[in-house]
Design an enzyme around this catalytic site. Structure first.
Site, PDB file in Angstrom:
ATOM      1  CD  GLU A 110      -2.662   5.377   6.908  1.00  0.00           C
ATOM      2  OE1 GLU A 110      -1.594   5.033   7.433  1.00  0.00           O
ATOM      3  OE2 GLU A 110      -2.817   5.461   5.672  1.00  0.00           O
ATOM      4  CD  GLU A 127      -5.392  -1.584   8.399  1.00  0.00           C
ATOM      5  OE1 GLU A 127      -4.308  -1.319   7.881  1.00  0.00           O
ATOM      6  OE2 GLU A 127      -6.385  -0.838   8.344  1.00  0.00           O
ATOM      7  CE  LYS A 151       0.007   3.196   4.791  1.00  0.00           C
ATOM      8  NZ  LYS A 151       0.269   3.297   6.236  1.00  0.00           N
ATOM      9  CG  HIS A 193      -5.635   1.573   5.396  1.00  0.00           C
ATOM     10  ND1 HIS A 193      -5.134   2.532   6.250  1.00  0.00           N
ATOM     11  CD2 HIS A 193      -4.624   0.696   5.160  1.00  0.00           C
ATOM     12  CE1 HIS A 193      -3.869   2.250   6.519  1.00  0.00           C
ATOM     13  NE2 HIS A 193      -3.529   1.145   5.862  1.00  0.00           N
ATOM     14  CB  SER A 220       5.272  -1.988  11.456  1.00  0.00           C
ATOM     15  OG  SER A 220       4.734  -0.708  11.709  1.00  0.00           O
ATOM     16  N   GLY A 231       2.614   1.937  11.011  1.00  0.00           N
ATOM     17  CA  GLY A 231       3.520   3.065  10.918  1.00  0.00           C
ATOM     18  C   GLY A 231       4.251   3.413  12.196  1.00  0.00           C
ATOM     19  CG  ASN A 241      -1.767   1.241   1.343  1.00  0.00           C
ATOM     20  OD1 ASN A 241      -1.952   1.962   0.361  1.00  0.00           O
ATOM     21  ND2 ASN A 241      -2.296   1.496   2.524  1.00  0.00           N
TER      22      ASN A 241
END
Length: 329
Positions: A169, A240, A83, A167, A286, A246, A81
């Site tokens: 985010e 996730e 981003k 996701h 990560s 991150g 991904n």
């Protein structure tokens, strides 16, 4: 059939069927010991014969996601991904080229790359059939006054058949609700496209042991209206844990396996064991070259959704070509 007066030996030689044997013995003697011996002999014969009865094997699953074995062996799916990266088309082309060079016929995984809309076409042309290329999100509308939106049909017209949904985010920064994510998932599968649905808990939820509750809520809300056939052929789940995205923190293989097994059990209750066992569940959070082997050695971890490391062809190439459990053993 011969019969010894001492009832010490029985041999099947002259009579073709067991029924004739029974009839012969009944006429020959009423001795209780003979009948017990006959019963034991017949039981042994029948038990032995059962070993030769053909057993029906589960059908192979030849859906779009490549499940092929009767034991529901799930080929690993390594996805990246990007981003909001990289910053230029030239950089995207260089990155795609490096990733494509790391994929070979001996790579143990299927590969997917989810990239910004503007780079979809150029990345697709570079990776060819080595990897699927997908969008990082989709607008769950066909057409209309939705400024900035990109519809599934627009993507499909460009040859793009995959997209991410849910996701963390998108959930937190863009306030996409479970209802909105469900609309994305349904719009994709109803247009014969594939979706990677992302689910997972926050650090606070993790510390309160709410992993199973959070995942069950998200799965049920985000997959509402999607049937078993669509689930088995069009949907991949990515677990996730938000606290690991991150941050450099990675769930231990044991923690990730527990969460994945829990998700598979929830899917089993929702859709049945066949769908649950055939669904690929990826780990995202990560993932790097140093952690991928241990994670993918676990039985319910079927791949990875990789963020930062997917922007480095060397690191992502190592993840794509992970050492599987058989090699590690």
């Amino acid at each position: 059939f011969s019969h010894n007066k001492n009832f010490g030996k029985l041999s099947f030689s002259n009579h073709p069927t067991i029924s004739h044997t029974i009839l012969f013995l009944k006429k020959k003697t009423q001795h209780q010991q003979t009948m017990k011996l006959l019963a034991a002999t017949l039981s042994t014969l029948l038990a032995g014969a059962s070993a030769f009865i053909p057993r029906q094997q589960p059908q192979s699953l030849n859906g779009d996601l490549g499940f092929t074995t009767e034991l529901f062996a799930r080929k690993a799916f390594i996805t990246g991904n990007w981003k909001l990266n990289p910053q230029t088309k030239e950089e995207a082309e260089q990155l795609a080229t490096g990733i494509a060079e790391s994929i070979s016929s001996s790579s143990p995984s299927d590969v997917g790359i989810f990239v910004p809309f503007l780079f979809l076409d150029c990345v697709k042309s570079i990776v060819g059939d080595k990897a699927v290329v997908g969008a990082e999100m989709v607008t769950p509308e066909v057409a209309g006054a939705f400024t900035g939106g990109i519809s599934p049909l627009q993507l499909k017209s460009m040859g793009v058949e995959w997209a991410l949904a849910g996701h963390s985010e998108r959930r937190t920064l863009f306030k996409e609700s479970n209802q909105y994510i469900n609309a994305q998932c349904r719009m994709l599968v109803e247009n014969d496209m594939n979706v990677v649905l992302c689910i997972g808990e926050t650090l606070e939820e993790f510390e309160k042991n709410l992993v199973d509750a959070v995942c069950e809520l998200q799965l049920k809300k985000n997959l509402a209206g999607i049937n078993a056939e669509q689930m088995m052929s069009k949907v991949v789940i990515a677990y996730e844990p938000v606290w690991a995205i991150g941050t450099g923190k990675v769930a231990t293989p044991e923690q990730a396996q527990f969460a994945h097994a829990t998700i598979r059990e929830i899917l089993s209750r929702m859709y049945g064991s066949e769908v649950a066992e055939s669904t690929r569940i990826l780990y995202g959070g990560s993932v790097g070259p140093e952690s991928v082997d241990g994670l993918l050695a676990k039985p319910d971890i079927d791949g990875a959704l990789v963020g930062g490391a997917s922007l480095d062809p060397s690191k992502f190439g190592r993840i794509i070509n992970f050492e599987d459990a058989a090699v590690l053993a």
